[in-house]
Scaffold this motif. Structure first.
Motif, PDB file in Angstrom:
ATOM      1  N   LEU A   1       0.798   8.910  13.412  1.00 58.55           N
ATOM      2  CA  LEU A   1      -0.573   8.781  12.931  1.00 58.55           C
ATOM      3  C   LEU A   1      -0.945  10.072  12.222  1.00 58.55           C
ATOM      4  O   LEU A   1      -0.918  11.129  12.839  1.00 58.55           O
ATOM      5  CB  LEU A   1      -1.536   8.529  14.093  1.00 58.55           C
ATOM      6  N   PRO A   2      -1.318  10.051  10.959  1.00 56.84           N
ATOM      7  CA  PRO A   2      -1.258   8.857  10.119  1.00 56.84           C
ATOM      8  C   PRO A   2       0.189   8.512   9.771  1.00 56.84           C
ATOM      9  O   PRO A   2       1.082   9.334   9.939  1.00 56.84           O
ATOM     10  CB  PRO A   2      -2.020   9.280   8.872  1.00 56.84           C
ATOM     11  N   PHE A   3       0.405   7.337   9.253  1.00 57.46           N
ATOM     12  CA  PHE A   3       1.730   6.957   8.807  1.00 57.46           C
ATOM     13  C   PHE A   3       2.036   7.637   7.470  1.00 57.46           C
ATOM     14  O   PHE A   3       1.184   8.273   6.871  1.00 57.46           O
ATOM     15  CB  PHE A   3       1.823   5.440   8.664  1.00 57.46           C
ATOM     16  N   THR A   4       3.263   7.471   7.014  1.00 59.24           N
ATOM     17  CA  THR A   4       3.725   8.194   5.834  1.00 59.24           C
ATOM     18  C   THR A   4       3.333   7.488   4.547  1.00 59.24           C
ATOM     19  O   THR A   4       3.736   6.346   4.327  1.00 59.24           O
ATOM     20  CB  THR A   4       5.256   8.332   5.866  1.00 59.24           C
ATOM     21  N   ALA A   5       2.570   8.153   3.696  1.00 62.21           N
ATOM     22  CA  ALA A   5       2.287   7.629   2.361  1.00 62.21           C
ATOM     23  C   ALA A   5       3.434   8.047   1.451  1.00 62.21           C
ATOM     24  O   ALA A   5       3.530   9.200   1.039  1.00 62.21           O
ATOM     25  CB  ALA A   5       0.961   8.168   1.836  1.00 62.21           C
ATOM     26  N   THR A   6       4.321   7.119   1.147  1.00 59.73           N
ATOM     27  CA  THR A   6       5.577   7.470   0.495  1.00 59.73           C
ATOM     28  C   THR A   6       5.414   7.914  -0.942  1.00 59.73           C
ATOM     29  O   THR A   6       6.351   8.435  -1.539  1.00 59.73           O
ATOM     30  CB  THR A   6       6.541   6.275   0.521  1.00 59.73           C
ATOM     31  N   TYR A   7       4.232   7.733  -1.515  1.00 61.30           N
ATOM     32  CA  TYR A   7       4.044   8.063  -2.924  1.00 61.30           C
ATOM     33  C   TYR A   7       3.418   9.437  -3.128  1.00 61.30           C
ATOM     34  O   TYR A   7       3.289   9.887  -4.262  1.00 61.30           O
ATOM     35  CB  TYR A   7       3.160   7.002  -3.596  1.00 61.30           C
ATOM     36  N   LEU A   8       2.982  10.098  -2.054  1.00 64.66           N
ATOM     37  CA  LEU A   8       2.367  11.410  -2.243  1.00 64.66           C
ATOM     38  C   LEU A   8       3.452  12.457  -2.401  1.00 64.66           C
ATOM     39  O   LEU A   8       4.437  12.476  -1.647  1.00 64.66           O
ATOM     40  CB  LEU A   8       1.437  11.745  -1.081  1.00 64.66           C
ATOM     41  N   PRO A   9       3.315  13.371  -3.355  1.00 62.21           N
ATOM     42  CA  PRO A   9       4.455  14.175  -3.794  1.00 62.21           C
ATOM     43  C   PRO A   9       4.822  15.353  -2.915  1.00 62.21           C
ATOM     44  O   PRO A   9       5.968  15.774  -2.917  1.00 62.21           O
ATOM     45  CB  PRO A   9       4.019  14.650  -5.182  1.00 62.21           C
TER      46      PRO A   9
ATOM     47  N   ASP B   1       0.815  -1.214   0.000  1.00 65.68           N
ATOM     48  CA  ASP B   1       0.000   0.000   0.000  1.00 65.68           C
ATOM     49  C   ASP B   1       0.849   1.263   0.000  1.00 65.68           C
ATOM     50  O   ASP B   1       0.315   2.368   0.030  1.00 65.68           O
ATOM     51  CB  ASP B   1      -0.983   0.006   1.174  1.00 65.68           C
ATOM     52  N   GLY B   2       2.180   1.125  -0.027  1.00 64.56           N
ATOM     53  CA  GLY B   2       3.045   2.295  -0.120  1.00 64.56           C
ATOM     54  C   GLY B   2       3.164   3.088   1.156  1.00 64.56           C
ATOM     55  O   GLY B   2       3.671   4.212   1.138  1.00 64.56           O
ATOM     56  N   ILE B   3       2.729   2.518   2.272  1.00 68.29           N
ATOM     57  CA  ILE B   3       2.729   3.225   3.544  1.00 68.29           C
ATOM     58  C   ILE B   3       3.963   2.846   4.348  1.00 68.29           C
ATOM     59  O   ILE B   3       4.328   1.667   4.434  1.00 68.29           O
ATOM     60  CB  ILE B   3       1.459   2.898   4.358  1.00 68.29           C
ATOM     61  N   LEU B   4       4.601   3.831   4.958  1.00 68.74           N
ATOM     62  CA  LEU B   4       5.733   3.610   5.848  1.00 68.74           C
ATOM     63  C   LEU B   4       5.195   3.601   7.274  1.00 68.74           C
ATOM     64  O   LEU B   4       4.778   4.622   7.802  1.00 68.74           O
ATOM     65  CB  LEU B   4       6.765   4.722   5.660  1.00 68.74           C
ATOM     66  N   TYR B   5       5.192   2.418   7.899  1.00 66.06           N
ATOM     67  CA  TYR B   5       4.632   2.247   9.234  1.00 66.06           C
ATOM     68  C   TYR B   5       5.717   2.436  10.288  1.00 66.06           C
ATOM     69  O   TYR B   5       6.804   1.869  10.169  1.00 66.06           O
ATOM     70  CB  TYR B   5       4.027   0.849   9.385  1.00 66.06           C
ATOM     71  N   ASN B   6       5.413   3.189  11.333  1.00 62.23           N
ATOM     72  CA  ASN B   6       6.337   3.421  12.445  1.00 62.23           C
ATOM     73  C   ASN B   6       5.626   3.015  13.731  1.00 62.23           C
ATOM     74  O   ASN B   6       4.839   3.777  14.291  1.00 62.23           O
ATOM     75  CB  ASN B   6       6.761   4.887  12.486  1.00 62.23           C
ATOM     76  N   LEU B   7       5.906   1.795  14.201  1.00 59.09           N
ATOM     77  CA  LEU B   7       5.190   1.216  15.326  1.00 59.09           C
ATOM     78  C   LEU B   7       6.054   1.198  16.579  1.00 59.09           C
ATOM     79  O   LEU B   7       7.285   1.265  16.510  1.00 59.09           O
ATOM     80  CB  LEU B   7       4.769  -0.221  15.001  1.00 59.09           C
ATOM     81  N   ASP B   8       5.397   1.062  17.724  1.00 57.86           N
ATOM     82  CA  ASP B   8       6.078   0.901  19.001  1.00 57.86           C
ATOM     83  C   ASP B   8       6.327  -0.594  19.202  1.00 57.86           C
ATOM     84  O   ASP B   8       5.394  -1.357  19.434  1.00 57.86           O
ATOM     85  CB  ASP B   8       5.208   1.460  20.126  1.00 57.86           C
ATOM     86  N   LYS B   9       7.582  -1.013  19.115  1.00 62.77           N
ATOM     87  CA  LYS B   9       7.871  -2.449  19.196  1.00 62.77           C
ATOM     88  C   LYS B   9       7.599  -3.008  20.594  1.00 62.77           C
ATOM     89  O   LYS B   9       7.459  -4.223  20.768  1.00 62.77           O
ATOM     90  CB  LYS B   9       9.321  -2.719  18.797  1.00 62.77           C
TER      91      LYS B   9
ATOM     92  N   ALA C   1      -2.200  12.852   3.709  1.00 66.00           N
ATOM     93  CA  ALA C   1      -1.952  11.540   4.317  1.00 66.00           C
ATOM     94  C   ALA C   1      -0.596  11.482   4.969  1.00 66.00           C
ATOM     95  O   ALA C   1      -0.115  10.412   5.314  1.00 66.00           O
ATOM     96  CB  ALA C   1      -2.058  10.457   3.263  1.00 66.00           C
ATOM     97  N   GLY C   2       0.040  12.626   5.172  1.00 70.21           N
ATOM     98  CA  GLY C   2       1.435  12.615   5.601  1.00 70.21           C
ATOM     99  C   GLY C   2       1.657  13.031   7.028  1.00 70.21           C
ATOM    100  O   GLY C   2       0.909  12.674   7.914  1.00 70.21           O
ATOM    101  N   LEU C   3       2.670  13.838   7.253  1.00 67.28           N
ATOM    102  CA  LEU C   3       3.145  14.161   8.579  1.00 67.28           C
ATOM    103  C   LEU C   3       3.268  15.677   8.736  1.00 67.28           C
ATOM    104  O   LEU C   3       3.368  16.384   7.751  1.00 67.28           O
ATOM    105  CB  LEU C   3       4.545  13.572   8.792  1.00 67.28           C
ATOM    106  N   PRO C   4       3.422  16.196   9.924  1.00 65.16           N
ATOM    107  CA  PRO C   4       3.201  15.487  11.187  1.00 65.16           C
ATOM    108  C   PRO C   4       1.794  15.753  11.694  1.00 65.16           C
ATOM    109  O   PRO C   4       1.186  16.770  11.340  1.00 65.16           O
ATOM    110  CB  PRO C   4       4.241  16.125  12.096  1.00 65.16           C
ATOM    111  N   THR C   5       1.273  14.898  12.519  1.00 65.48           N
ATOM    112  CA  THR C   5      -0.036  15.109  13.119  1.00 65.48           C
ATOM    113  C   THR C   5      -0.234  14.167  14.293  1.00 65.48           C
ATOM    114  O   THR C   5       0.333  13.085  14.332  1.00 65.48           O
ATOM    115  CB  THR C   5      -1.170  14.892  12.104  1.00 65.48           C
ATOM    116  N   ASN C   6      -1.020  14.591  15.245  1.00 64.17           N
ATOM    117  CA  ASN C   6      -1.455  13.723  16.335  1.00 64.17           C
ATOM    118  C   ASN C   6      -2.975  13.626  16.333  1.00 64.17           C
ATOM    119  O   ASN C   6      -3.587  13.284  17.333  1.00 64.17           O
ATOM    120  CB  ASN C   6      -0.969  14.262  17.679  1.00 64.17           C
ATOM    121  N   ALA C   7      -3.574  13.936  15.199  1.00 64.74           N
ATOM    122  CA  ALA C   7      -5.030  13.986  15.118  1.00 64.74           C
ATOM    123  C   ALA C   7      -5.635  12.591  15.208  1.00 64.74           C
ATOM    124  O   ALA C   7      -4.971  11.579  15.028  1.00 64.74           O
ATOM    125  CB  ALA C   7      -5.443  14.646  13.802  1.00 64.74           C
ATOM    126  N   ALA C   8      -6.928  12.562  15.478  1.00 66.17           N
ATOM    127  CA  ALA C   8      -7.656  11.296  15.504  1.00 66.17           C
ATOM    128  C   ALA C   8      -7.719  10.698  14.105  1.00 66.17           C
ATOM    129  O   ALA C   8      -7.484  11.380  13.109  1.00 66.17           O
ATOM    130  CB  ALA C   8      -9.061  11.528  16.037  1.00 66.17           C
TER     131      ALA C   8
END
Length: 590
Positions: free
Chosen positions: A390-398, A368-376, A405-412
């Motif tokens: 949140l949300p994670f990084t959509a690497t294909y958006l220019p 899905d082209g998403i870069l996920y950054n999780l708490d291991k 769909a990108g960064l940064p945000t702490n929104a719901a």
């Protein structure tokens, strides 16, 4: 990765290094596993020769010819280069002279192409391969000098092309001779369901993910083998598996037999292959981190773990208790998605591998082209709440930082984010109607003030993002390369993007380089296409562009050959090694 460090008595001290960040005086580095070390960060922290100042003078030094396509990563230990081919042949070369030191074909390769489903298309559906052999990058225990290799091949040269075995070999890393007899990887999973396929059983198992070794390459405790399948079906039959072999059992020590712990991804469902485009599981202590592909997931059927990031806990066996058999159990997981649309549109979450950091991150990506950054430390199961981005990084958006769909945000959670939509990253709903799958595992390095994450999805440029130490978040778009993977193809484009690694002299300024092999033109998933090696300054960007330091196509004498879609470059001791589909490894240096 392991480094060999000088001592006053002239002996060698071996120390694990994946969490060390300072500059060190290093004699040599060993790359004994895919992704450099068990973190799978792809970061050689002890490269003193290859820097942004020197890399522009790089050139092809030599080629190491072999008998077939190379679909796994080469390994470098000391002055030896290890190469493995689709004919099930292992090679050892001298890195300084190119002389072939050893060669051994371990098993006859498997080729069901003429009798496959569909007929004539073969296991890969495109008939690129007419030999199936060593398809998972092996691993070397440098302390014991043991090379662990898995083969996918016929029992005998005259066997029917429908018959094949999955074997684990325990070899002397210097001579390629058997240290112990090979093991047929078979058996039923400990958590229930159908077992690993051998012989004439279908669907076929595949070993794509690199092997893992608990013990960080020196004094390994267990060998980890992951399986995907050919012909996935969320309802079954066929499953992904992880098999863990206690090294004491492989060595046939008293009280131990080579009986593995086997964990099925989908014991009451189907599919859930573990392939990660050739990357290996990330390992920290007895914890094993991986990503799984299409199939039945815990949201639809509890106890199944397709479309998940999974943390397995390994428990060693005890002598004379069930043959010393170890245990593998799910310790934690994250599975935010539960929809058949992901399987129907082939959006494997586990299309790429994962890396971990000592700071607590588990980072990965998929189709899905998403870069996920999780708490291991808290994967959260079905919750989004524990995670760093949140949300994670959509690497294909220019647009940096990737727009809505990108960064940064702490929104719901916003249902309009592509990360939430069931049709995410599926043309024609993507920019330009292209596919932006991530197959090459994201890679990571640090300097004194911040970290950097690099990822190269298909039909895109290499992307770099800044990582903040305090929040452990990927905070902004940093820059991108100039080259497009697969060139300028019409929609939906080509596969699989670039395969990257990074190098630096610790955190010293001005020493970091990001390297990648990528298809220069065409769809490497469906045909054999040309490839190239490119290098960029990893921590310097001007107007959002990384400075290109080297490209193998600049001079005819430096050309790479045909792109190998599951072979990651290796950077070690002032040289770069790249596997190809041109039946050779190419070495670059000075």
């Amino acid at each position: 990765m392991r480094k060999r460090q000088s001592r006053t008595d002239g002996a060698l001290a071996w120390v694990p290094v994946w969490s060390l960040l300072s500059v060190a005086q290093v004699q040599a580095v060993d790359v004994w596993t895919v992704g450099v070390d068990n973190s799978r960060q792809g970061w050689n922290r002890f490269e003193t020769v290859l820097t942004p100042a020197t890399v522009p003078a790089l050139k092809k030094l030599r080629e190491f010819p072999v008998d077939e396509k190379i679909d796994v990563s080469p390994l470098v230990v000391g002055d030896k280069l290890y190469v493995f081919t689709m004919s099930n042949t292992a090679y050892v070369f001298d890195v300084n002279t190119g002389v072939e030191l050893r060669q051994r074909q371990l098993a006859p390769p498997f080729d069901p192409a003429d009798i496959a489903n569909p007929p004539g298309k073969g296991m890969d559906l495109h008939n690129i391969y007419r030999s199936w052999g060593i398809t998972a990058t092996p691993v070397i225990d440098t302390a014991s000098g043991t090379l662990y290799v898995t083969t996918f091949g016929k029992p005998n040269a005259g066997s029917n092309n429908l018959e094949r075995n999955n074997l684990l070999w325990i070899l002397d890393a210097n001579t390629l001779a058997d240290k112990k007899p090979p093991v047929l990887m078979a058996g039923n999973p400990d958590n229930g369901g159908e077992g690993i396929s051998n012989g004439f059983a279908v669907p076929y198992q595949k070993m794509r993910a690199g092997l893992g070794l608990l013990g960080d390459g020196g004094g390994g405790q267990a060998v980890i083998v992951s399986f995907s399948i050919n012909g996935e079906n969320p309802e079954g039959p066929g499953h992904g598996f992880v098999a863990a072999y206690d090294v004491r059992g492989l060595n046939r020590e008293p009280g131990f037999t080579p009986t593995p712990a086997i964990w099925s991804v989908t014991p009451t469902g189907g599919a859930g292959g573990i392939w990660m485009s050739g990357s290996g599981p990330a390992i920290e202590g007895n914890d094993i981190y991986l990503a799984t592909g299409n199939g039945m997931d815990p949201g639809r059927t509890p106890g199944n773990f397709a479309e998940c990031f999974v943390k397995l806990r390994y428990t060693p066996g005890a002598a004379n208790v069930n043959g010393g058999k170890p245990k593998l159990e799910v310790n934690d997981y994250w599975a935010a998605f539960s929809d058949f649309a992901r399987g129907d549109t082939d959006q494997d979450l586990g299309a790429a591998g994962v890396f971990i950091t000592a700071r607590g991150n588990l980072v990965g990506g998929g189709k899905d082209g998403i870069l996920y950054n999780l708490d291991k430390t808290n994967l959260g199961k079905h919750s989004w709440n524990p995670h760093f981005n949140l949300p994670f990084t959509a690497t294909y958006l220019p647009a940096p930082p990737n727009g809505p769909a990108g960064l940064p945000t702490n929104a719901a959670i916003d249902p309009n984010w592509p990360i939430v939509k069931l049709d995410r990253a599926v043309p024609p709903n993507t920019p330009f109607g292209m596919t932006y799958h991530i197959h090459g595992t994201p890679v990571y390095l640090e300097n004194a003030i911040q970290g950097f994450v690099y990822v190269w999805g298909e039909n895109e440029r290499l992307k770099a993002y800044s990582y903040d130490f305090a929040t452990r978040r990927i905070t902004q778009f940093f820059g991108e390369g100039t080259q497009f993977a697969s060139g300028n193809m019409p929609a939906p484009g080509g596969m699989p993007g670039g395969r990257a690694v990074v190098s630096s002299n610790g955190t010293a300024p001005g020493t970091a380089v990001v390297w990648a092999a990528y298809p220069t033109q065409g769809n490497a998933n469906a045909e054999i296409v040309p490839g190239a090696l490119v290098a960029y300054d990893a921590t310097q960007a001007v107007n959002g562009k990384l400075k290109q330091l080297f490209h193998s196509n600049t001079k005819a004498a430096d050309k790479l050959g045909n792109f190998a879609k599951y072979s990651t470059p290796v950077v070690a001791n002032g040289k770069v090694y790249v596997g190809t589909f041109s039946n050779k490894v190419v070495q670059y240096g000075f």
